[in-house]
Design an enzyme around this catalytic site. Structure first.
Site, PDB file in Angstrom:
ATOM      1  N   GLU A   1       0.889  -1.174   0.000  1.00 18.42           N
ATOM      2  CA  GLU A   1       0.000   0.000   0.000  1.00 18.42           C
ATOM      3  C   GLU A   1       0.920   1.215   0.000  1.00 18.42           C
ATOM      4  OE1 GLU A   1      -3.110  -0.418  -0.452  1.00 18.42           O
ATOM      5  OE2 GLU A   1      -3.140  -2.576  -0.116  1.00 18.42           O
TER       6      GLU A   1
ATOM      7  N   CYS B   1      -2.251   9.345   2.814  1.00 17.06           N
ATOM      8  CA  CYS B   1      -2.042   8.831   1.452  1.00 17.06           C
ATOM      9  C   CYS B   1      -3.142   9.308   0.511  1.00 17.06           C
ATOM     10  CB  CYS B   1      -1.960   7.309   1.476  1.00 17.06           C
ATOM     11  SG  CYS B   1      -3.389   6.505   2.214  1.00 17.06           S
TER      12      CYS B   1
HETATM   13  P1  NAP Z   1       8.507   4.959   4.451  1.00 15.69           P
HETATM   14  O1  NAP Z   1       9.657   5.862   4.648  1.00 15.69           O
HETATM   15  O2  NAP Z   1       8.425   4.200   3.182  1.00 15.69           O
HETATM   16  O3  NAP Z   1       8.528   3.959   5.710  1.00 15.69           O
HETATM   17  C1  NAP Z   1       7.504   3.029   5.919  1.00 15.69           C
HETATM   18  C2  NAP Z   1       8.032   1.889   6.755  1.00 15.69           C
HETATM   19  O4  NAP Z   1       8.966   1.128   5.987  1.00 15.69           O
HETATM   20  C3  NAP Z   1       8.780   2.334   8.003  1.00 15.69           C
HETATM   21  O5  NAP Z   1       8.478   1.452   9.055  1.00 15.69           O
HETATM   22  C4  NAP Z   1      10.219   2.211   7.559  1.00 15.69           C
HETATM   23  O6  NAP Z   1      11.145   2.109   8.610  1.00 15.69           O
HETATM   24  C5  NAP Z   1      10.145   0.928   6.755  1.00 15.69           C
HETATM   25  N1  NAP Z   1      11.263   0.696   5.851  1.00 15.69           N
HETATM   26  C6  NAP Z   1      12.094   1.580   5.275  1.00 15.69           C
HETATM   27  N2  NAP Z   1      12.972   0.960   4.455  1.00 15.69           N
HETATM   28  C7  NAP Z   1      12.682  -0.352   4.529  1.00 15.69           C
HETATM   29  C8  NAP Z   1      13.215  -1.502   3.884  1.00 15.69           C
HETATM   30  N3  NAP Z   1      14.228  -1.429   3.014  1.00 15.69           N
HETATM   31  N4  NAP Z   1      12.666  -2.698   4.168  1.00 15.69           N
HETATM   32  C9  NAP Z   1      11.623  -2.791   5.022  1.00 15.69           C
HETATM   33  N5  NAP Z   1      11.074  -1.738   5.652  1.00 15.69           N
HETATM   34  C10 NAP Z   1      11.593  -0.522   5.404  1.00 15.69           C
HETATM   35  O7  NAP Z   1       7.119   5.728   4.584  1.00 15.69           O
HETATM   36  P2  NAP Z   1       6.656   6.891   5.598  1.00 15.69           P
HETATM   37  O8  NAP Z   1       7.374   8.133   5.253  1.00 15.69           O
HETATM   38  O9  NAP Z   1       6.661   6.410   6.985  1.00 15.69           O
HETATM   39  O10 NAP Z   1       5.116   7.030   5.143  1.00 15.69           O
HETATM   40  C11 NAP Z   1       4.707   7.868   4.124  1.00 15.69           C
HETATM   41  C12 NAP Z   1       4.342   7.118   2.859  1.00 15.69           C
HETATM   42  O11 NAP Z   1       3.405   6.084   3.118  1.00 15.69           O
HETATM   43  C13 NAP Z   1       3.658   8.055   1.857  1.00 15.69           C
HETATM   44  O12 NAP Z   1       4.140   7.774   0.570  1.00 15.69           O
HETATM   45  C14 NAP Z   1       2.190   7.669   1.979  1.00 15.69           C
HETATM   46  O13 NAP Z   1       1.393   7.990   0.872  1.00 15.69           O
HETATM   47  C15 NAP Z   1       2.321   6.184   2.190  1.00 15.69           C
HETATM   48  N6  NAP Z   1       1.087   5.641   2.757  1.00 15.69           N
HETATM   49  C16 NAP Z   1       0.297   4.845   1.975  1.00 15.69           C
HETATM   50  C17 NAP Z   1      -0.908   4.369   2.472  1.00 15.69           C
HETATM   51  C18 NAP Z   1      -1.808   3.495   1.644  1.00 15.69           C
HETATM   52  O14 NAP Z   1      -2.739   2.908   2.195  1.00 15.69           O
HETATM   53  N7  NAP Z   1      -1.586   3.373   0.341  1.00 15.69           N
HETATM   54  C19 NAP Z   1      -1.296   4.695   3.777  1.00 15.69           C
HETATM   55  C20 NAP Z   1      -0.449   5.495   4.543  1.00 15.69           C
HETATM   56  C21 NAP Z   1       0.739   5.978   4.034  1.00 15.69           C
HETATM   57  P3  NAP Z   1      12.545   2.964   8.533  1.00 15.69           P
HETATM   58  O15 NAP Z   1      12.187   4.360   8.745  1.00 15.69           O
HETATM   59  O16 NAP Z   1      13.425   2.316   9.515  1.00 15.69           O
HETATM   60  O17 NAP Z   1      13.154   2.912   7.232  1.00 15.69           O
END
Ligand code: NAP
Length: 475
Positions: free
Chosen positions: A245, A279
């Site tokens: 997602e 999102c």
């Molecule tokens: P993010 O930076 O992608 O991080 C999300 C999660 O992934 C964190 O727990 C992060 O931990 C972890 N992560 C990072 N690198 C990883 C890897 N290589 N392997 C496994 N896990 C890893 O996202 P965010 O900034 O927290 O959230 C914002 C994004 O989420 C936006 O793009 C938003 O649109 C999207 N979102 C989508 C939805 C949906 O339903 N489509 C809902 C909510 C949010 P670390 O920080 O340790 O890297």
């Protein structure tokens, strides 16, 4: 400050961890607590606990798991204030929104508990009398990886269906917002078989360590497009199942002649949810050129009157951005927009005070193909984009990597016609971002694969198993 505020939950036990990491309050820019920084050995224990518990959890009668999910709902309800406060302190949103998030999460457990995955008989179409059944069985260990913006709700939308379907879970929240998820893990522990739900927190190496763990069978990930790509790559070698997602860049198309002044408040609200860190927030608005100025004026007036501040202050409408890095990327995005002809009507620069505050910002007259139109800003910014004909607005709305949501506003028949031409997972007509527990939600293209929520979301946590029984004469 040095005390660990919430513990990890591993195999049903609270685990402080051998190492810890600071957690920052985005409203002050100060570290206010410590969270465990899970070691490789502790992660291994968590995944092994989930794997060891899986046969027992999956083997429980469905009705027992239903009861346990309802117990989870009750446990969360009893801790709403405490967990909501942690969300506001670590994520930044106004406390009333954090309270709503935790209450909705409890309700999500209850609503999910009403679902079940079907078993079906497939008639023997060859004229024989084989008995063929198709069951939906769990995958095993689910790695649930969540983002910072709705730390509790986005964890529950994974945990509840995964557990109901018979999987066990290892949850890893964002290191920016670990405390509310950790505390939730502690609160839910008594409602579940030890090891069914494990919650770990840690630094950047933890996510890859979890997705790469050989005992993980399905990765349910919510986060950015770029991290989603890394997760998909990590899943590939062992063909782990994935639900992704990812980000969105939702367009809102206002059809010509619509009452833009009357709609401005709603568009503003649906864009500014959680300081734009949602999102499915409205991330760009397309309006007929002869109505552009009227809309810009109305949105700018709303932006100027919004109260930006600490989420713990009841007067706050819009809280800070969660991380300093994100604030810096938003500043860069606005600067790029200005360099490409964009006009910042109001806002546009961080507030000169501690914390990660960026004010509601209205940008107009963007040049063609600027990043503010094509990328996901995830911030309280509304780019207003004028169009000369609706087809060009549709083309621009569809012209990014993202395809999560979108909306069309206007007379219903006309709006439905335009909605049919939008390429995204959900298209709303005369509303936007209306997410529901019983309606599937997911993105196309770079916005992800698979869906969450409701019956269709539950099916993602199952795999089809066919049993084909040939009928033979008794020998
Ligand atoms: P993010 O930076 O992608 O991080 C999300 C999660 O992934 C964190 O727990 C992060 O931990 C972890 N992560 C990072 N690198 C990883 C890897 N290589 N392997 C496994 N896990 C890893 O996202 P965010 O900034 O927290 O959230 C914002 C994004 O989420 C936006 O793009 C938003 O649109 C999207 N979102 C989508 C939805 C949906 O339903 N489509 C809902 C909510 C949010 P670390 O920080 O340790 O890297």
């Amino acid at each position: 400050m040095t005390e660990v505020a919430s513990m990890m939950t591993i195999g049903g036990k609270p685990v402080e961890g051998i190492d810890s990491m600071p957690v920052e309050n985005p409203a002050t820019g100060e570290n206010f607590a410590e969270a465990p920084a899970c070691s490789a050995a502790e992660l291994d224990r968590a995944v092994c606990a989930a794997r060891d518990t899986f046969p027992r959890w999956a083997g429980l009668p469905h009705q027992q798991r239903v009861t346990d999910l309802v117990d989870c709902a009750n446990a969360l309800d009893a801790s709403v204030e405490e967990i909501a406060k942690l969300i506001t302190l670590e994520q930044g949103k106004p406390l009333r929104e954090s309270l709503a998030e935790v209450r909705l999460s409890a309700e999500w457990f209850r609503k999910t508990a009403e679902l079940s995955a079907p078993s079906e008989e497939i008639p023997d179409s060859t004229g024989g009398n084989s008995r063929i059944t198709m069951d939906r069985v769990p995958h095993g260990v689910v790695a649930a990886i969540t983002p910072a913006n709705f730390p509790v709700l986005l964890a529950v939308v994974k945990i509840a269906p995964a557990l109901l379907a018979g999987n066990t879970v290892v949850l890893k929240p964002s290191p920016s917002t670990p405390l509310s998820s950790l505390r939730m893990g502690e609160v839910l522990n008594d409602a579940l078989l030890p090891g069914a739900l494990n919650v770990v927190s840690g630094r950047a190496e933890l996510g890859p360590a979890l997705t790469g763990h050989p005992y993980v069978n399905l990765i349910s990930f919510t986060g950015s497009m770029h991290t989603g790509q890394r997760v998909a790559r990590a899943a590939a070698p062992e063909f782990k199942r994935v639900v992704l997602e990812l980000g969105g860049n939702d367009a809102c198309i206002l059809l010509p002649g619509i009452d833009v002044a009357g709609l401005a408040e709603e568009i503003f609200r649906r864009s500014m949810v959680n300081a734009g860190q949602f999102c499915a927030a409205i991330k760009r608005v397309y309006v007929a050129r002869d109505q552009e100025q009227e809309l810009v004026d109305a949105l700018a007036s709303l932006a100027r009157s919004a109260t930006v501040g600490d989420g713990m202050d009841p007067a706050t409408d819009i809280g800070p951005l969660t991380t300093r890095e994100h604030l810096e990327s938003v500043v860069e995005l606005v600067s790029d927009a200005v360099n490409n002809g964009g006009r910042v009507v109001t806002g546009g620069a961080p507030l000169d005070r501690p914390g990660h505050f960026f004010p509601p910002t209205i940008v107009s007259e963007l040049g063609a193909s600027t990043r503010l139109e094509g990328a996901e800003q995830f911030a309280p910014i509304i780019p207003v984009l004028a169009y000369d004909d609706v087809s060009s607005a549709v083309k621009r709305a569809n012209g990014t990597h993202y395809a999560l949501g979108g909306s069309v506003w206007g007379p219903e028949a006309e709006a439905l016609d335009v909605a049919a031409r939008l390429d995204c997972g959900t298209v709303w007509v005369n509303t936007h971002g209306d997410l529901r527990h019983d309606v599937p939600f997911g993105g196309r293209r770079a916005s992800g694969m698979g869906v969450e929520y409701g019956y269709w979301g539950l099916l993602e946590y199952t795999q089809i198993k066919v049993t084909n029984v040939a009928q033979r004469p008794a020998s």
